[in-house]
Motif scaffolding. Structure first.
Motif, mmCIF file in Angstrom:
data_model
loop_
_atom_site.group_PDB
_atom_site.id
_atom_site.type_symbol
_atom_site.label_atom_id
_atom_site.label_comp_id
_atom_site.label_asym_id
_atom_site.label_seq_id
_atom_site.Cartn_x
_atom_site.Cartn_y
_atom_site.Cartn_z
ATOM 1 N N THR A 122 1.716 -2.472 3.678
ATOM 2 C CA THR A 122 1.483 -1.049 3.932
ATOM 3 C C THR A 122 0.351 -0.532 3.053
ATOM 4 N N ARG A 177 14.873 -6.908 1.382
ATOM 5 C CA ARG A 177 14.754 -5.871 0.358
ATOM 6 C C ARG A 177 15.237 -6.405 -0.983
ATOM 7 N N LEU A 233 6.942 2.338 -2.646
ATOM 8 C CA LEU A 233 7.693 1.348 -1.872
ATOM 9 C C LEU A 233 8.195 0.211 -2.766
ATOM 10 N N TRP A 275 11.083 -2.394 -1.713
ATOM 11 C CA TRP A 275 10.355 -3.068 -0.639
ATOM 12 C C TRP A 275 9.225 -3.933 -1.166
ATOM 13 N N ALA A 308 5.758 -3.339 1.053
ATOM 14 C CA ALA A 308 4.924 -2.535 0.159
ATOM 15 C C ALA A 308 3.489 -3.063 0.124
ATOM 16 N N THR A 315 2.132 2.310 -2.185
ATOM 17 C CA THR A 315 2.524 0.943 -2.549
ATOM 18 C C THR A 315 3.478 0.948 -3.737
#
Length: 120
Positions: free
Chosen positions: A14, A77, A55, A60, A11, A52
């Motif tokens: 990304t 995870r 996720l 994540w 997260a 974000t």
């Protein structure tokens, strides 16, 4: 090495990548005085925030605070995200804040402090 391991998640990375693109488009818009690019860069930055957050809520992301070494890998995870993380603004905004009676991950990590490496 820090025992907090903040931001080393799918997260986090990304969201950072998308926000970097948004910042570049926004900066390009400012330099070229293009209103369309400024609005586009702002929209991309807002998308970064939402991606974000999504996720993180999907597991994540990781909660703030100290975690055992086994939970440090970026691709590990977090299955406790559905219950919410104690002290997490994102979980609080989603209505997933952990209740006061439940044991927080920080408290669990404090009990298993022997699993943490010593600071150098």
């Amino acid at each position: 090495m820090s025992t907090y391991d903040e931001g080393h998640t799918v997260a986090g990375w990304t969201g950072t990548a998308i926000a970097t693109v948004g910042s570049c488009v926004l900066g390009l818009g400012v330099c070229t005085t293009s209103v369309l690019a400024v609005v586009g860069g702002t929209a991309i930055s807002a998308v970064a925030l939402l991606v974000t957050w999504t996720l993180h809520l999907a597991g994540w992301g990781k909660p703030p605070g100290v975690r055992p070494v086994g939970e440090w890998p970026m691709r590990k995870r977090d299955h406790s995200a559905k219950a919410g993380h104690s002290g997490c603004v994102g979980c609080r905004l989603a209505g997933r804040e952990r209740r006061a009676g439940s044991m927080s991950r920080t408290a669990v990590a404090a009990e298993g402090a022997d699993a943490l490496p010593e600071r150098v």
